[in-house]
Design an enzyme around this catalytic site. Sequence first.
Site, PDB file in Angstrom:
ATOM      1  N   GLY A  13       0.793  -1.232   0.000  1.00 19.01           N
ATOM      2  CA  GLY A  13       0.000   0.000   0.000  1.00 19.01           C
ATOM      3  C   GLY A  13       0.823   1.279   0.000  1.00 19.01           C
ATOM      4  O   GLY A  13       0.346   2.323   0.457  1.00 19.01           O
ATOM      5  N   SER A  14       2.033   1.244  -0.568  1.00 14.70           N
ATOM      6  CA  SER A  14       2.815   2.493  -0.590  1.00 14.70           C
ATOM      7  C   SER A  14       2.183   3.506  -1.547  1.00 14.70           C
ATOM      8  O   SER A  14       2.265   4.714  -1.306  1.00 14.70           O
ATOM      9  CB  SER A  14       4.282   2.229  -0.950  1.00 14.70           C
ATOM     10  OG  SER A  14       4.417   1.854  -2.293  1.00 14.70           O
ATOM     11  N   ASN A  15       1.542   3.041  -2.607  1.00 16.82           N
ATOM     12  CA  ASN A  15       0.829   3.987  -3.476  1.00 16.82           C
ATOM     13  C   ASN A  15      -0.397   4.558  -2.764  1.00 16.82           C
ATOM     14  O   ASN A  15      -0.714   5.738  -2.931  1.00 16.82           O
ATOM     15  CB  ASN A  15       0.428   3.320  -4.794  1.00 16.82           C
ATOM     16  CG  ASN A  15       1.574   3.314  -5.790  1.00 16.82           C
ATOM     17  OD1 ASN A  15       1.948   4.356  -6.320  1.00 16.82           O
ATOM     18  ND2 ASN A  15       2.156   2.140  -6.024  1.00 16.82           N
ATOM     19  N   ASN A 108      -5.553   2.341 -12.798  1.00 19.35           N
ATOM     20  CA  ASN A 108      -4.573   1.367 -12.304  1.00 19.35           C
ATOM     21  C   ASN A 108      -3.187   1.948 -12.468  1.00 19.35           C
ATOM     22  O   ASN A 108      -2.952   2.760 -13.370  1.00 19.35           O
ATOM     23  CB  ASN A 108      -4.682   0.066 -13.108  1.00 19.35           C
ATOM     24  CG  ASN A 108      -3.691  -0.988 -12.638  1.00 19.35           C
ATOM     25  OD1 ASN A 108      -3.497  -1.175 -11.429  1.00 19.35           O
ATOM     26  ND2 ASN A 108      -3.032  -1.670 -13.563  1.00 19.35           N
ATOM     27  N   HIS A 110       0.834   0.643 -12.932  1.00 21.64           N
ATOM     28  CA  HIS A 110       1.607  -0.551 -13.260  1.00 21.64           C
ATOM     29  C   HIS A 110       3.078  -0.167 -13.409  1.00 21.64           C
ATOM     30  O   HIS A 110       3.380   0.869 -14.030  1.00 21.64           O
ATOM     31  CB  HIS A 110       1.073  -1.177 -14.555  1.00 21.64           C
ATOM     32  CG  HIS A 110       1.789  -2.440 -14.907  1.00 21.64           C
ATOM     33  ND1 HIS A 110       1.599  -3.615 -14.201  1.00 21.64           N
ATOM     34  CD2 HIS A 110       2.723  -2.707 -15.857  1.00 21.64           C
ATOM     35  CE1 HIS A 110       2.376  -4.556 -14.722  1.00 21.64           C
ATOM     36  NE2 HIS A 110       3.062  -4.030 -15.727  1.00 21.64           N
ATOM     37  N   GLU A 144      -8.799  -5.909 -20.297  1.00 24.55           N
ATOM     38  CA  GLU A 144      -7.558  -6.692 -20.382  1.00 24.55           C
ATOM     39  C   GLU A 144      -6.626  -6.357 -19.220  1.00 24.55           C
ATOM     40  O   GLU A 144      -6.700  -5.284 -18.639  1.00 24.55           O
ATOM     41  CB  GLU A 144      -6.832  -6.398 -21.698  1.00 24.55           C
ATOM     42  CG  GLU A 144      -7.533  -6.915 -22.924  1.00 24.55           C
ATOM     43  CD  GLU A 144      -6.800  -6.498 -24.192  1.00 24.55           C
ATOM     44  OE1 GLU A 144      -5.580  -6.664 -24.280  1.00 24.55           O
ATOM     45  OE2 GLU A 144      -7.476  -5.956 -25.088  1.00 24.55           O
ATOM     46  N   LEU A 145      -5.697  -7.253 -18.983  1.00 22.34           N
ATOM     47  CA  LEU A 145      -4.754  -7.085 -17.875  1.00 22.34           C
ATOM     48  C   LEU A 145      -3.790  -5.919 -18.155  1.00 22.34           C
ATOM     49  O   LEU A 145      -3.145  -5.893 -19.216  1.00 22.34           O
ATOM     50  CB  LEU A 145      -3.965  -8.387 -17.696  1.00 22.34           C
ATOM     51  CG  LEU A 145      -2.870  -8.374 -16.629  1.00 22.34           C
ATOM     52  CD1 LEU A 145      -3.467  -8.264 -15.237  1.00 22.34           C
ATOM     53  CD2 LEU A 145      -2.001  -9.615 -16.744  1.00 22.34           C
TER      54      LEU A 145
END
Length: 226
Positions: A13-15, A108, A110, A144-145
């Site tokens: 959970g640093s973000n 998201n 990434h 999609e991923l």
Amino acid sequence: MTLPIAVLISGSGSNLQALIHRIEQGVLDARIQVVVSNIPGVKGLERAKKHGIHTCVVPHAEYPSRQAHDRAVIDTLHSFGVQAVCLAGYMRLISPDFVQAFPDKILNIHPSLLPGFPGLHAQKQAVDYGVCLSGATVHFVDQELDHGPVIIQAAVPVGPDLGEKEAAQRILALEHRIYPQAVQWLAKGRLHIEQGRVHLLSPQEVTVLASSEPPGLISPGLDPGF
Ligand code: GAR
């Protein structure tokens, strides 16, 4: 207006912490209604609790299917009045139902320059491949991923002498800078998706698009009240 968001996590959970920090600084116009984890006992849940944020564990292992698990998560988010969702190290592929429950409102982050190296261990994939630059991407989520319209990216040099761990640390430091910025743009209505691409609107363009007047951009911008 303050955007009511949820942050979904599976780990450290640093973000999440970076988002909390920016909100508490008063530069991010969002309110974290709830932090949801699919894994019990992770550090991110403790971080949330320390800041008085509601937490909820929805363990995927207890549901018969991805759809059933996502349904439980969606219901939780609705019960907290969430309008946008930030995946922050949430290591689950989300179902089409989930994407459709919050259209163009799921973000998201990434740890690669997408579309390169989606999936697990992105930093290792990049180092093993031998790229010179890697980085991080914040994007809208589609079916999609690690895929969907890109909002912001940041790059770091990753030479042959740099190990996976060092690369990951460099990238994570950048993640903490770009994720709050992307969420702030979302909160301010500045992210406009057209033909699968994100356009960052100026504050003036947002005002014009959000008004009840017929759509159209006015340049130079009108004075307030006109
Ligand atoms: C971050 O590096 C994030 O980009 C990555 O998980 C880490 C979570 O760290 N996400 C993905 O790989 C998504 N495919 P954090 O829990 O400390 O924020």
